[in-house]
Scaffold this active site. Structure first.
Site, PDB file in Angstrom:
ATOM      1  N   CYS A  78      32.818  51.985  52.462  1.00  0.00           N
ATOM      2  CA  CYS A  78      31.446  51.588  52.597  1.00  0.00           C
ATOM      3  C   CYS A  78      30.651  52.105  53.485  1.00  0.00           C
ATOM      4  CB  CYS A  78      31.382  49.968  53.052  1.00  0.00           C
ATOM      5  SG  CYS A  78      32.176  48.916  51.947  1.00  0.00           S
ATOM      6  N   SER A  79      29.387  52.349  53.515  1.00  0.00           N
ATOM      7  CA  SER A  79      28.404  53.020  54.186  1.00  0.00           C
ATOM      8  C   SER A  79      28.849  54.641  54.422  1.00  0.00           C
ATOM      9  CB  SER A  79      28.112  52.335  55.442  1.00  0.00           C
ATOM     10  OG  SER A  79      26.842  52.294  55.793  1.00  0.00           O
TER      11      SER A  79
END
Length: 430
Positions: A159-160
């Site tokens: 994620c991210s």
């Protein structure tokens, strides 16, 4: 613990963190920095004793730290925990992985003659912006320079900032419970203004330059400063989306349209953040099998063959028109491959058909001519267990005499290609 130093790295600076992880992170940090109240776009965030109650069922990711592994030519690089800049540790340590450590291990792996490919084994919610984009570009550069495939595995979170790293891979695997995405930016500001008033402490900032002390912790953010921080954050998200789009083959608009959402398993594949659903326990075997049978098709966004391993001519983000052209090229290439594999002449010449489909840019019509001139596969019907079959398989086939009909120019070219293929594979020409 040097909490002032930690605060300087996480407050008043953009972070690439999955939202749920960000709430837990700042909640845990709050009592150590004497932060009495936390709130975000969803409202009040629990801290202190309330945090302990709310987080009672929170089970941190298992310890995935492990030494550098070389498995059948595949270098496995663990990327776990929070991603930080200039960490100083080569491998993941104490719940964090440094961008510098990732590059150090990747450079050694790509430069090792015994390594055929590198896999990023990711389980990270993201981390610092500083160093992230440079790491993505350097990973792809190292892979292109070495001419070796770079894959990523979401097991179970990219994620991210983790999604940024995964986007650099030529192919992205994900487990059924893996989460990918969160292409967005979060920024926190701590204000001690009310606390200082209650304590009877007044802080005077002496500065030169109107914006020199913007975001200081002793004052609430003014609307003007908040707007400026928001503008900078939006611009950073745009750059983030362009980076992910460039390496995954998605359009910038499609990445932005996710609104920093995360996607699990097949949903991540459908949106474009991953390419293949795998069992996490079998992912390394999947990669090593590919490395041992080079030539298989790999989907890498805009390109479907190993041509994508060559260095890119330009690192500029694609325009909307270019993204549409890339998609059209991908569809055309997919149609060409399917056309060759499903060609009537390929039914009994499977090995040659796969070679022409995956390792050449030959059209369906040209490939059909080559297949027609090539011998049919006889391996399925040949029983090599008998002495007679073994003897027959080693017999040279008779050459055609001069009385045979002269081949056409197309047949001659096709026969030449078929002969070259037979020479390379050891197959007999009937």
């Amino acid at each position: 613990m040097n909490y002032p130093q930690i605060a300087s790295r996480v407050l008043n600076t953009p972070l690439l963190l999955e939202p749920g992880y960000a709430r837990v992170f700042f909640s845990a940090l709050a009592p150590r920095l004497n932060i009495l109240q936390l709130q975000d776009a969803e409202g009040q965030v629990s801290t202190g004793e309330k945090l302990r109650v709310d987080a009672a069922s929170f089970n941190p990711s298992r310890d995935r730290e492990r030494p550098y592994q070389l498995v059948d030519g595949a270098a496995i690089l663990p990327v776990s925990g929070t991603l930080v800049h200039k960490y100083g540790h080569v491998k993941p340590y104490s719940g964090m992985t440094g961008y510098d450590g990732i590059i150090r291990r990747a450079a050694e792996a790509f430069g090792d003659p015994s390594v055929k490919g590198v896999m990023l084994d990711c389980d990270t919610p993201g981390g610092e912006v500083a160093g992230c984009f440079d790491t993505v570009a350097e990973l792809r550069r190292l892979a292109d320079l070495a001419g070796k495939p770079l894959w990523s595995l979401c097991y179970d979170m990219t994620c991210s900032a983790g999604m940024a790293l995964a986007s650099s891979a030529n192919r992205r695997l994900i487990t059924q419970t893996g989460h990918a995405g969160s292409v967005g930016v979060v920024m926190a500001h701590a204000s001690y203004e009310e606390y200082l008033k209650d304590e009877g402490i007044k802080v005077t900032l002496i500065h030169s330059g109107a914006q020199k002390v913007e975001g200081n912790p002793y004052q609430d953010l003014s609307e003007e400063v908040l707007a400026r921080f928001q503008t900078d954050t939006d611009a950073l998200r745009q750059e983030f989306a362009q980076l992910v789009a460039r390496y995954t083959g998605m359009s910038v608009e499609a990445v932005l349209a996710t609104e920093a959402a995360t996607y699990r398993g097949q949903a991540a594949i459908d949106i474009g953040f991953a390419d293949q659903l795998v069992n996490g326990h079998e992912a390394v075997a999947e990669f090593t099998e590919y490395l041992s049978t080079q030539g298989r098709i790999i989907t890498t966004g805009a390109t479907m063959t190993q041509e994508n391993l060559k260095p890119e001519a330009s690192t500029a983000p694609p325009s909307t028109e270019q993204g549409q052209d890339d998609k059209a090229n991908t569809n055309a290439e997919r149609a060409r491959v399917q056309g060759i594999l499903q060609h009537a002449e390929a039914a009994e010449r499977k090995q040659l058909g796969e070679h022409l489909a995956f390792n050449t840019d030959m059209s369906v019509e040209a490939a059909g001519a080559v297949l027609a001139a090539a011998p049919k596969d006889t391996s399925a019907s040949l029983n090599a267990d008998t002495a007679l079959d073994r003897l027959m398989s080693n017999e040279d086939q008779p050459n055609l005499g001069e009385d045979a009909a002269a081949p056409t120019e197309t047949q001659s070219k096709a026969q030449g290609i078929a002969n070259s293929w037979a020479k390379a594979t050891g197959a007999k020409i009937a």
